[in-house]
Design an enzyme around this catalytic site. Structure first.
Site, mmCIF file in Angstrom:
data_model
loop_
_atom_site.group_PDB
_atom_site.id
_atom_site.type_symbol
_atom_site.label_atom_id
_atom_site.label_comp_id
_atom_site.label_asym_id
_atom_site.label_seq_id
_atom_site.Cartn_x
_atom_site.Cartn_y
_atom_site.Cartn_z
ATOM 1 C CB CYS A 75 -0.912 -0.002 1.226
ATOM 2 S SG CYS A 75 -2.004 1.420 1.261
ATOM 3 C CB CYS A 79 -1.325 4.120 8.056
ATOM 4 S SG CYS A 79 -2.433 4.670 6.719
ATOM 5 C CB CYS A 82 -0.607 0.094 8.310
ATOM 6 S SG CYS A 82 -1.368 -1.199 7.299
ATOM 7 C CB CYS A 119 -15.174 -7.248 7.248
ATOM 8 S SG CYS A 119 -14.398 -5.673 6.845
ATOM 9 C CB CYS A 150 -18.315 -5.270 6.179
ATOM 10 S SG CYS A 150 -17.352 -3.835 6.711
ATOM 11 C CB CYS A 210 -18.071 -0.173 9.696
ATOM 12 S SG CYS A 210 -16.900 -0.936 10.834
ATOM 13 N NE ARG A 282 -16.868 -5.617 14.479
ATOM 14 C CZ ARG A 282 -17.187 -4.819 13.468
ATOM 15 N NH1 ARG A 282 -16.285 -4.074 12.910
ATOM 16 N NH2 ARG A 282 -18.416 -4.797 12.994
#
Ligand code: SAM
Ligand code: DTB
Ligand code: SF4
Length: 335
Positions: A75, A79, A82, A119, A150, A210, A282
């Site tokens: 990616c 972040c 991550c 998800c 999701c 979400c 969650r």
């Protein structure tokens, strides 16, 4: 400019300021009010959270979602938490979008294990239109198995959100991650407003939202309150609120951050429950590192959803047998 025109301009400006002030006042949850919840004695906080929880939910019922990384690694975003960012050397290998049959098999296994929501996550900054077409096929197939669907694919344009909605996507996950003032310490490749724009596109397309964040990234309590306030003041607030504890992965900049006190994590869950009474809160990433006692406190504080299955996206999660045993011990039933 004539005197009259000038006066009109002044009146307009004053009323715009009054509207802005009124809007700020009308915020359901000013940061100060959220911060005050964090400061309550622990027992008072949990009592209030439990009362709120019981107003809208069966307190012994916890919903289970299974995650699948349908496109892993590589990616371009930075972040700081991550393992899938190309900027960090974490040993996660970049893969291609999974084939339909592999996804369908994983979804069938999730149904058999007792999950009700599936998800699909992709390590994209934003999907290309042709990626969205492919994911739409996955959504249709997964939905046909009777699962709620999701996706979390990064930023989404309005037409992309519409395409996914038409394919039957129920929820879109896109997190704010942290408070606006802490955000720049964690991510530089996209800004807060871009996240809010994606969330607005998802809403407009008619999907459920979400949206949550991560704690344990070195933020202050005030910043945790700032994150919850952002979420709680959305109109409407998200239907599903994942609270993640940072999973520290070697090679990421946040690896080595001071561990958050587990009771502060429980407080964050309680504050999310009180401020977003009808949301599914969650207890998300970080469960593998949590004792059963802390997880039990999270359920008492109003968490009523978990990720279920051995893996999150790239990191571990408690195995199904262990979760079944915990549910049994606590008398929890699947929701
Ligand atoms: N790339 C898309 C995006 O960022 O929106 C979707 C996938 S991304 C992995 C989904 C969310 O996982 C992130 O927004 C973040 O909140 C969470 N996450 C990622 N790494 C994490 C970690 N190490 N610990 C806790 N949560 C994490
Ligand atoms: C969310 O809030 N947490 C999940 C899901 N939404 C996509 C992701 C957690 C990822 C944890 C790190 C990993 O496994 O790579
Ligand atoms: Fe990419 Fe999402 Fe990871 Fe950020 S959180 S690096 S956008 S996969």
């Amino acid at each position: 400019m004539s005197q009259q025109h000038h006066t009109i301009q002044l009146v307009r400006r004053a009323s715009a300021q009054a509207v802005a002030a009124a809007a700020a006042e009308q915020q359901r949850w000013p940061v100060d009010a959220v911060a005050a919840l964090f400061e309550l004695p622990f027992n008072d906080l949990l009592w209030r959270a439990q009362q709120t929880h019981r107003e809208y939910f069966d307190a012994n019922e916890v919903q289970r979602s299974t995650l699948l990384s349908i496109k892993t690694g590589g990616c371009p975003e930075d972040c700081g938490y991550c393992p899938q960012s190309v900027h960090y050397d974490t040993g996660v290998e970049a893969g291609k979008l999974m084939d339909v049959q592999v996804v369908v098999d994983a979804a069938k296994a999730a149904v058999n294990a007792g999950a009700t929501r599936f998800c699909m996550g992709a390590a994209w900054r934003e999907p290309k239109d042709r990626d969205v077409e492919k994911v739409a096929v996955l959504v249709k197939e997964v939905k046909a198995l009777g699962l709620e669907t999701c996706c979390t694919l990064g930023m989404l344009s309005k037409p992309q959100a519409q395409t996914l909605r038409e394919a039957g996507l129920d929820y879109y996950n896109h997190n704010l991650d942290t408070a606006p003032e802490a955000y720049g310490r964690i991510i530089t490749t996209r800004d807060y407003q871009e996240r809010l724009d994606t969330l607005a596109n998802v809403r407009e397309a008619g999907m459920s939202v979400c949206c949550g964040g991560i704690v344990g990234m070195g933020e202050s309590r005030r910043e945790r309150a700032g994150l919850v306030a952002q979420l709680a003041n959305m109109d409407p607030y998200p239907e599903s609120v994942p609270i993640n504890e940072l999973v520290q992965v070697e090679g990421t900049p946040l690896h080595g951050t001071d561990q958050l006190d587990p009771l502060e994590f429980v407080r964050t869950i309680a504050v999310a429950r009180i401020t977003m009474p009808k949301a599914r809160v969650r207890l998300s990433a970080g469960r593998q590192e949590m004792s059963e006692a802390v997880q039990a406190l999270c359920f008492l504080a109003g968490a009523n959803s978990i990720f279920y299955g051995e893996k999150l996206l790239t990191t571990g999660n408690p195995d199904v047998a262990r979760d079944e045993a915990l549910f049994e011990k606590l008398g929890l039933k699947a929701g």
